[in-house]
Design an enzyme around this catalytic site. Structure first.
Site, PDB file in Angstrom:
ATOM      1  N   HIS A  32      30.539  89.530  26.965  1.00  0.00           N
ATOM      2  CA  HIS A  32      31.588  89.199  27.778  1.00  0.00           C
ATOM      3  C   HIS A  32      31.419  89.238  29.016  1.00  0.00           C
ATOM      4  O   HIS A  32      32.220  89.705  29.927  1.00  0.00           O
ATOM      5  CB  HIS A  32      32.960  90.100  26.955  1.00  0.00           C
ATOM      6  CG  HIS A  32      33.321  89.957  25.835  1.00  0.00           C
ATOM      7  ND1 HIS A  32      34.146  88.829  25.600  1.00  0.00           N
ATOM      8  CD2 HIS A  32      33.056  90.276  24.580  1.00  0.00           C
ATOM      9  CE1 HIS A  32      34.497  88.643  24.262  1.00  0.00           C
ATOM     10  NE2 HIS A  32      33.661  89.659  23.579  1.00  0.00           N
ATOM     11  N   ASP A  34      29.565  86.288  30.426  1.00  0.00           N
ATOM     12  CA  ASP A  34      29.261  85.036  31.081  1.00  0.00           C
ATOM     13  C   ASP A  34      30.400  84.372  31.643  1.00  0.00           C
ATOM     14  O   ASP A  34      30.252  83.877  32.690  1.00  0.00           O
ATOM     15  CB  ASP A  34      28.818  84.129  29.727  1.00  0.00           C
ATOM     16  CG  ASP A  34      29.463  83.952  28.677  1.00  0.00           C
ATOM     17  OD1 ASP A  34      30.560  84.691  28.618  1.00  0.00           O
ATOM     18  OD2 ASP A  34      29.046  83.287  27.811  1.00  0.00           O
ATOM     19  N   SER A  65      28.663  67.825   6.057  1.00  0.00           N
ATOM     20  CA  SER A  65      28.027  69.112   6.393  1.00  0.00           C
ATOM     21  C   SER A  65      27.807  69.607   4.888  1.00  0.00           C
ATOM     22  O   SER A  65      28.682  69.671   4.166  1.00  0.00           O
ATOM     23  CB  SER A  65      28.801  69.821   7.171  1.00  0.00           C
ATOM     24  OG  SER A  65      28.343  71.189   7.036  1.00  0.00           O
ATOM     25  N   GLY A 122      29.357  84.924  15.200  1.00  0.00           N
ATOM     26  CA  GLY A 122      29.008  85.483  16.082  1.00  0.00           C
ATOM     27  C   GLY A 122      27.554  85.412  16.456  1.00  0.00           C
ATOM     28  O   GLY A 122      26.970  85.867  17.690  1.00  0.00           O
ATOM     29  N   SER A 125      26.960  79.291  15.480  1.00  0.00           N
ATOM     30  CA  SER A 125      26.809  78.153  14.840  1.00  0.00           C
ATOM     31  C   SER A 125      27.383  76.878  15.516  1.00  0.00           C
ATOM     32  O   SER A 125      26.973  75.924  15.610  1.00  0.00           O
ATOM     33  CB  SER A 125      27.311  78.379  13.137  1.00  0.00           C
ATOM     34  OG  SER A 125      28.426  78.729  13.373  1.00  0.00           O
ATOM     35  N   ASP A 170      26.044  80.642  25.171  1.00  0.00           N
ATOM     36  CA  ASP A 170      25.636  80.330  23.685  1.00  0.00           C
ATOM     37  C   ASP A 170      24.856  79.206  23.910  1.00  0.00           C
ATOM     38  O   ASP A 170      23.717  78.724  23.218  1.00  0.00           O
ATOM     39  CB  ASP A 170      26.800  80.360  22.692  1.00  0.00           C
ATOM     40  CG  ASP A 170      27.624  81.611  22.676  1.00  0.00           C
ATOM     41  OD1 ASP A 170      26.893  82.585  23.279  1.00  0.00           O
ATOM     42  OD2 ASP A 170      28.402  81.420  22.042  1.00  0.00           O
TER      43      ASP A 170
HETATM   44  C1  GLA Z   1      31.265  84.088  22.573  1.00  0.00           C
HETATM   45  C2  GLA Z   1      31.391  82.921  23.412  1.00  0.00           C
HETATM   46  C3  GLA Z   1      30.236  83.332  24.724  1.00  0.00           C
HETATM   47  C4  GLA Z   1      30.074  84.776  25.082  1.00  0.00           C
HETATM   48  C5  GLA Z   1      30.400  85.912  23.876  1.00  0.00           C
HETATM   49  C6  GLA Z   1      30.712  86.974  24.359  1.00  0.00           C
HETATM   50  O1  GLA Z   1      29.978  83.971  21.653  1.00  0.00           O
HETATM   51  O2  GLA Z   1      31.085  81.890  23.103  1.00  0.00           O
HETATM   52  O3  GLA Z   1      30.423  82.427  25.708  1.00  0.00           O
HETATM   53  O4  GLA Z   1      31.604  84.834  26.057  1.00  0.00           O
HETATM   54  O5  GLA Z   1      31.288  85.349  23.033  1.00  0.00           O
HETATM   55  O6  GLA Z   1      29.763  87.646  25.105  1.00  0.00           O
END
Ligand code: GLA
Length: 383
Positions: A32, A34, A65, A122, A125, A170
């Site tokens: 949390h 970015d 898919s 998490g 994907s 991500d």
């Molecule tokens: C998700 C979001 C990321 C980041 C994380 C927490 O994966 O897509 O951008 O904020 O949560 O670090």
């Protein structure tokens, strides 16, 4: 078992002409952070999203898919986010974003996705399907985008098409991943360095809680909004643009300034987590497993108590991991269910998996997925 080429032919009545592959990601630390424009430390891991593609002679985009029963189609130019379109929003949103940059996407496509990345858990994907699709469109229509531009456009799909206020981590990790390296990503200036993962005989394990996640998007946006609110108050006293510019020694002053326990704990997480990222870089460079492990645990505690994004399933699985021999463990990604990571001596993996699975299943009545991962390269051509 039928090959993906055969399945593609059955669905679309033609052979795939192109194949691409994107990895999943874990975030080692910097959770949390970015969207607070700080430093994060993710890496790409050995779970993959494959995309098989063929060009069409009309202007229809048709997508299927392996993980979903439905096939969706839409005419180019008519894309509009619609929750009921499930995964199809990712490819449709990707073309929507790129069409604002170029008119080169002038033919329809068939796309088939096959992935072994646990869905909405998490390890991204979503970013994998975005990166693999934008990479594919860039290659097929010769758009000339760099990996950095692919990353930025993938984030635009999430922000502007799907309405999620997510940061860049991500999409960047999946586009820019390098074998056996973590990516030290500066989310403020979108700059990055690669850090060697000196882990000796230790490896990362991913533990998917398999808890059905509800409200992830709205809770996530709520955290983003809390940080924005706290920042606007803090700016009345501190000359900063982002929470991640603050230091742990500022915390007492911030506490009285905010005069709000929830906002204070959110900020405390952000500031201490940012500090831990820097410490982790030093610990990794020194190959200091003990320090690496304790930083993972400290981050997890902060996400549990201060940022409040873990929950019973994640807290259980990280405690079980520690109890069964992990030197450190933490949730990874957005939280609220989803996946955790643990650092273990690879020799103990089989026993570790067996015990954690058993105790977790006894408690929740369904089993987690636990697997060792390698750190791998980012998105690429699949053949
Ligand atoms: C998700 C979001 C990321 C980041 C994380 C927490 O994966 O897509 O951008 O904020 O949560 O670090």
């Amino acid at each position: 078992m039928k090959s993906n080429t055969l399945i593609f032919e059955e669905i679309f009545n033609t052979k795939p002409e192109f194949e691409y592959v994107a990895p999943a990601r874990i975030n080692i630390i910097g959770e949390h952070i970015d969207y607070n424009f700080g430093l994060v430390l993710p890496c790409a891991i050995s779970r993959y999203m494959h995309a098989y593609v063929s060009l069409r002679n009309d202007n229809i985009v048709k997508v299927a898919s392996k993980s979903f029963e439905e096939t969706y189609e839409c005419e180019i130019g008519k894309f509009k986010y619609d929750k009921s379109l499930s995964f199809a929003n990712f490819p449709f949103g990707s073309i929507w974003v790129l069409s604002q940059l170029t008119d080169k996407i002038n033919r329809g496509l068939n796309i088939y996705y096959d992935s072994n990345i646990p869905l909405s858990s998490g390890i991204s994907s979503s970013a994998a399907i975005l990166d693999v699709t934008i990479y594919a469109l860039n290659d097929i229509f010769k758009l000339g985008l760099s990996l950095d531009e692919i990353t930025l456009n993938a984030q635009k799909v999430e922000n502007n098409y799907m309405g999620l206020k997510s940061g860049i981590m991500d999409e960047a990790a999946i586009a820019l991943g390098k074998k056996d390296k973590a990516i030290l990503l500066d989310c403020n200036h979108f700059k990055y360095d690669y850090i060697d993962l000196k882990l000796a005989n230790y490896r990362f394990v991913v533990m998917a809680t398999n808890k059905k996640r509800n409200l992830t998007d709205s809770k996530y946006n709520e955290r983003v909004d809390e940080c924005t609110k706290a920042l606007s108050i803090i700016k009345t006293k501190f000359d900063v643009k982002n929470l991640t510019e603050l230091e742990p020694q500022n915390l007492d002053e911030i506490k009285s300034l905010l005069n709000n326990d929830v906002l204070y704990r959110r900020v405390k997480h952000v500031i201490t987590e940012q500090f831990r990222v820097k410490e982790m870089v030093n610990a990794l460079s020194a190959g200091n497993i003990k320090k690496i492990a304790s930083l993972l645990d400290d981050s997890d505690l902060s996400l549990k108590d201060d940022y409040e994004v873990t929950g019973e399933n994640l807290d259980t699985i990280t405690s079980l991991a520690r109890k069964n021999g992990a030197v450190g463990a933490r949730m990874t990604g957005a939280g609220f269910g989803g996946c955790a990571i643990a650092l273990i001596d690879e020799k103990i993996f089989e026993k570790f998996k067996e015990n954690v699975e058993k105790e977790y299943t006894e408690k929740f009545g369904y089993s987690p997925d636990i697997f060792l991962v390698d750190v791998v390269d980012g998105v690429k051509n699949g053949r």
